[in-house]
Enzyme design. Structure first.
Site, PDB file in Angstrom:
ATOM      1  N   GLU A  80      40.228 -73.849 -16.877  1.00 44.03           N
ATOM      2  CA  GLU A  80      41.526 -73.773 -16.215  1.00 44.03           C
ATOM      3  C   GLU A  80      41.341 -73.248 -14.788  1.00 44.03           C
ATOM      4  O   GLU A  80      42.296 -72.861 -14.143  1.00 44.03           O
ATOM      5  CB  GLU A  80      42.507 -72.920 -17.014  1.00 44.03           C
ATOM      6  CG  GLU A  80      42.073 -71.517 -17.284  1.00 44.03           C
ATOM      7  CD  GLU A  80      43.108 -70.745 -18.098  1.00 44.03           C
ATOM      8  OE1 GLU A  80      42.754 -70.346 -19.218  1.00 44.03           O
ATOM      9  OE2 GLU A  80      44.220 -70.538 -17.646  1.00 44.03           O
ATOM     10  N   CYS A 137      43.815 -71.380 -21.669  1.00 40.16           N
ATOM     11  CA  CYS A 137      42.655 -70.832 -22.389  1.00 40.16           C
ATOM     12  C   CYS A 137      42.343 -71.588 -23.677  1.00 40.16           C
ATOM     13  O   CYS A 137      41.360 -71.295 -24.356  1.00 40.16           O
ATOM     14  CB  CYS A 137      42.878 -69.353 -22.699  1.00 40.16           C
ATOM     15  SG  CYS A 137      43.104 -68.359 -21.216  1.00 40.16           S
ATOM     16  N   HIS A 160      41.141 -64.997 -29.379  1.00 42.68           N
ATOM     17  CA  HIS A 160      41.099 -65.185 -27.929  1.00 42.68           C
ATOM     18  C   HIS A 160      41.284 -63.807 -27.302  1.00 42.68           C
ATOM     19  O   HIS A 160      42.181 -63.051 -27.695  1.00 42.68           O
ATOM     20  CB  HIS A 160      42.214 -66.138 -27.495  1.00 42.68           C
ATOM     21  CG  HIS A 160      42.433 -66.153 -26.021  1.00 42.68           C
ATOM     22  ND1 HIS A 160      41.396 -66.332 -25.131  1.00 42.68           N
ATOM     23  CD2 HIS A 160      43.555 -65.980 -25.271  1.00 42.68           C
ATOM     24  CE1 HIS A 160      41.871 -66.275 -23.901  1.00 42.68           C
ATOM     25  NE2 HIS A 160      43.181 -66.062 -23.955  1.00 42.68           N
TER      26      HIS A 160
HETATM   27  N1  COA Z   1      45.516 -43.984 -21.706  1.00 42.78           N
HETATM   28  C1  COA Z   1      45.501 -44.873 -22.713  1.00 42.78           C
HETATM   29  N2  COA Z   1      46.330 -45.973 -22.757  1.00 42.78           N
HETATM   30  C2  COA Z   1      47.175 -46.139 -21.716  1.00 42.78           C
HETATM   31  C3  COA Z   1      47.227 -45.242 -20.640  1.00 42.78           C
HETATM   32  C4  COA Z   1      46.353 -44.103 -20.659  1.00 42.78           C
HETATM   33  N3  COA Z   1      46.332 -43.220 -19.669  1.00 42.78           N
HETATM   34  N4  COA Z   1      48.166 -45.678 -19.774  1.00 42.78           N
HETATM   35  C5  COA Z   1      48.676 -46.829 -20.302  1.00 42.78           C
HETATM   36  N5  COA Z   1      48.081 -47.104 -21.480  1.00 42.78           N
HETATM   37  C6  COA Z   1      48.302 -48.243 -22.359  1.00 42.78           C
HETATM   38  C7  COA Z   1      49.769 -48.628 -22.529  1.00 42.78           C
HETATM   39  O1  COA Z   1      50.411 -47.785 -23.475  1.00 42.78           O
HETATM   40  C8  COA Z   1      49.635 -50.062 -23.008  1.00 42.78           C
HETATM   41  O2  COA Z   1      49.279 -50.073 -24.375  1.00 42.78           O
HETATM   42  P1  COA Z   1      50.063 -51.042 -25.409  1.00 42.78           P
HETATM   43  O3  COA Z   1      49.904 -52.435 -24.874  1.00 42.78           O
HETATM   44  O4  COA Z   1      49.366 -50.817 -26.681  1.00 42.78           O
HETATM   45  O5  COA Z   1      51.483 -50.614 -25.370  1.00 42.78           O
HETATM   46  C9  COA Z   1      48.415 -50.566 -22.228  1.00 42.78           C
HETATM   47  O6  COA Z   1      47.728 -49.413 -21.768  1.00 42.78           O
HETATM   48  C10 COA Z   1      48.763 -51.434 -21.042  1.00 42.78           C
HETATM   49  O7  COA Z   1      49.683 -50.741 -20.263  1.00 42.78           O
HETATM   50  P2  COA Z   1      50.880 -51.496 -19.571  1.00 42.78           P
HETATM   51  O8  COA Z   1      51.681 -50.509 -18.807  1.00 42.78           O
HETATM   52  O9  COA Z   1      51.598 -52.328 -20.582  1.00 42.78           O
HETATM   53  O10 COA Z   1      50.038 -52.432 -18.592  1.00 42.78           O
HETATM   54  P3  COA Z   1      50.482 -53.363 -17.451  1.00 42.78           P
HETATM   55  O11 COA Z   1      51.945 -53.299 -17.178  1.00 42.78           O
HETATM   56  O12 COA Z   1      49.553 -53.049 -16.332  1.00 42.78           O
HETATM   57  O13 COA Z   1      50.207 -54.859 -18.022  1.00 42.78           O
HETATM   58  C11 COA Z   1      49.000 -56.746 -18.831  1.00 42.78           C
HETATM   59  C12 COA Z   1      49.103 -55.222 -18.825  1.00 42.78           C
HETATM   60  C13 COA Z   1      47.963 -57.192 -19.856  1.00 42.78           C
HETATM   61  C14 COA Z   1      50.352 -57.365 -19.222  1.00 42.78           C
HETATM   62  C15 COA Z   1      48.570 -57.221 -17.418  1.00 42.78           C
HETATM   63  O14 COA Z   1      47.277 -56.797 -17.183  1.00 42.78           O
HETATM   64  C16 COA Z   1      48.632 -58.725 -17.216  1.00 42.78           C
HETATM   65  O15 COA Z   1      49.648 -59.248 -16.787  1.00 42.78           O
HETATM   66  N6  COA Z   1      47.510 -59.467 -17.508  1.00 42.78           N
HETATM   67  C17 COA Z   1      47.438 -60.903 -17.308  1.00 42.78           C
HETATM   68  C18 COA Z   1      48.123 -61.687 -18.394  1.00 42.78           C
HETATM   69  C19 COA Z   1      47.406 -61.644 -19.726  1.00 42.78           C
HETATM   70  O16 COA Z   1      46.261 -61.265 -19.819  1.00 42.78           O
HETATM   71  N7  COA Z   1      48.104 -62.048 -20.783  1.00 42.78           N
HETATM   72  C20 COA Z   1      47.552 -62.068 -22.109  1.00 42.78           C
HETATM   73  C21 COA Z   1      48.061 -63.153 -22.970  1.00 42.78           C
HETATM   74  S1  COA Z   1      47.351 -64.712 -22.580  1.00 42.78           S
END
Ligand code: COA
Length: 386
Positions: A77, A109, A231
């Site tokens: 992709e 993916c 995945h």
């Molecule tokens: N210690 C431990 N864990 C922590 C933390 C800390 N100090 N601070 C935050 N976290 C945890 C949160 O609780 C959360 O856990 P949970 O998902 O079990 O609730 C996790 O870390 C992620 O935090 P969050 O605030 O939700 O992250 P984010 O807003 O930065 O977004 C993604 C994370 C994955 C959505 C973002 O990286 C993204 O958009 N990625 C691209 C899209 C993707 O990969 N999609 C997947 C499906 S194909």
């Protein structure tokens, strides 16, 4: 006829960043990246590496009887051309014979799984023939974006044959597709667009749906599985899906599936998201780092491609499978990488291939790897074998 994965190869570029350092640079808690997201390191591809060079390098690990090869399919992709298939460059770089179908396949993916299933069907209808499937991607969301922590780069190559020596695929796929906007990359940009939270919700909803249907259709339950691979856009995503399947398992099996899941995410923790190859990187990590699985063990695999398609299928390990893995080579590949500082990573990330003549870097280390892109001349990509 038994059909499946006969050999698996891996490639990832020579550079990586430490995600605790990235977290500090972005003003985030390091534990968020290593525990919350579940990633320790992230492979960084210089612009001398693209999906072609990585695909060829991963496939170079395989021993291919070129007289039997009838299909080369690259799932990606992060393609380099909207028209021409990367499989053709790979064919040339590897010196594979011309009597093949060579093409590229796309559905986010899910492309690696689409290629694998196409390969299985090809081998089933062309007895004695083999198919090369490569999943190759560079995951780019952009500097200081929400998705940055889930970037990565690499390729997984699989040779699909009759009487495979690693994993025999069952004919039990359950798949589901629905048009949604959770992640996409318009042709005019090289970074992906994602509704991050929505994409994780959809991944889990697709898993629940196909897993339930798989159980109805196959009559199998979680008790029939020795390991589950997912995945892995980031490893916590896979863990969330695993947790949906675990409650139906006995306490002993829950512990076993969890331990094996841990082994399946080790390569991803160090390489990051490789989009189409992520599920197969998980499978490879499990096979190379787990020494408790025995021939006949059934492994369930969940593939998800945003947009979106989900598929669950399974395979069983073949007698003697460990002899056909490259565990030591892959450990060496990962250990030999150079760590970049965050400023150096940012410079490399911004560096783009100039669409004009001439080399674009005087640093020989920049052109490391079995195959490299040396530039673009007359709108044609120039590849070199090192
Ligand atoms: N210690 C431990 N864990 C922590 C933390 C800390 N100090 N601070 C935050 N976290 C945890 C949160 O609780 C959360 O856990 P949970 O998902 O079990 O609730 C996790 O870390 C992620 O935090 P969050 O605030 O939700 O992250 P984010 O807003 O930065 O977004 C993604 C994370 C994955 C959505 C973002 O990286 C993204 O958009 N990625 C691209 C899209 C993707 O990969 N999609 C997947 C499906 S194909």
């Amino acid at each position: 006829m038994t059909i499946g994965i006969d050999q698996i190869g891996l490639y990832t570029p020579n550079w990586y960043i430490d995600l605790r350092e990235l977290a500090r640079a972005r003003g985030d808690e390091p534990d968020k990246y290593t525990i919350g997201i579940g990633q320790d390191q992230q492979a960084v591809a210089p612009s001398s590496q693209d999906i072609v060079t990585m695909a060829a390098a991963a496939a170079r690990e395989l021993t291919i009887d070129t007289t039997k090869l009838g299909l080369i399919v690259v799932g990606t992709e992060s393609g380099i051309d909207a028209s021409k298939a990367s499989a053709l460059y790979v064919q040339r770089l590897l010196g594979l014979h011309p009597w093949v179908r060579a093409l590229e396949i796309k559905e986010a993916c899910y492309g690696g799984t689409a290629g694998l299933m196409m390969a299985r069907d090809y081998v089933a209808t062309h007895p004695g023939q083999q198919a090369l499937v490569i999943a190759s991607d560079i995951a780019r969301y952009g500097l200081a974006t929400g998705g940055e922590v889930t970037q990565g780069a690499g390729a997984v190559a699989m040779l699909v044959t009759e009487a495979p020596r690693v994993l025999a695929l069952a004919d039990d796929s359950v798949y589901y597709a629905e048009e949604i906007m959770d992640f996409w990359r318009p042709v005019y940009q090289d970074t992906a667009l994602a509704r991050g939270k929505y994409s994780t919700e959809q991944y889990l909803a697709f898993f629940k749906r196909v897993w339930a249907q798989y159980q109805r259709q196959s009559g199998r339950t979680v008790a029939d599985f020795d390991a589950l691979c997912f995945h892995l856009p980031y490893t916590k995503m896979g863990l969330k899906a695993l947790r949906l399947a675990l409650p139906a398992a006995s306490a002993v099996q829950q512990a076993e599936l969890t331990a094996r899941f841990e082994r399946s995410i080790q390569y991803s923790r160090r390489i990051g998201n490789i989009y189409t190859g992520s599920l197969y990187l998980g499978l490879l990590s499990l096979l190379e780092l787990d020494d408790t699985l025995t021939p006949g063990a059934r492994i369930g695999l969940f593939s998800y491609g945003s947009g979106a398609v989900g598929e669950f299928f399974s395979g069983t390990l073949v007698e003697g499978f460990t002899a056909h893995l490259h565990r030591a080579d892959h450990a060496a590949l990962l250990d030999a990488r150079t760590r970049l500082s965050i400023p150096d990573y940012e410079t490399l990330f911004r560096d783009k291939v100039p669409y004009g003549p001439a080399d674009y870097s005087s640093d020989p280390a920049f052109f490391a790897g079995p195959f490299v892109l040396t530039g673009v001349s007359g709108q044609e990509r120039q590849y070199r074998t090192n």
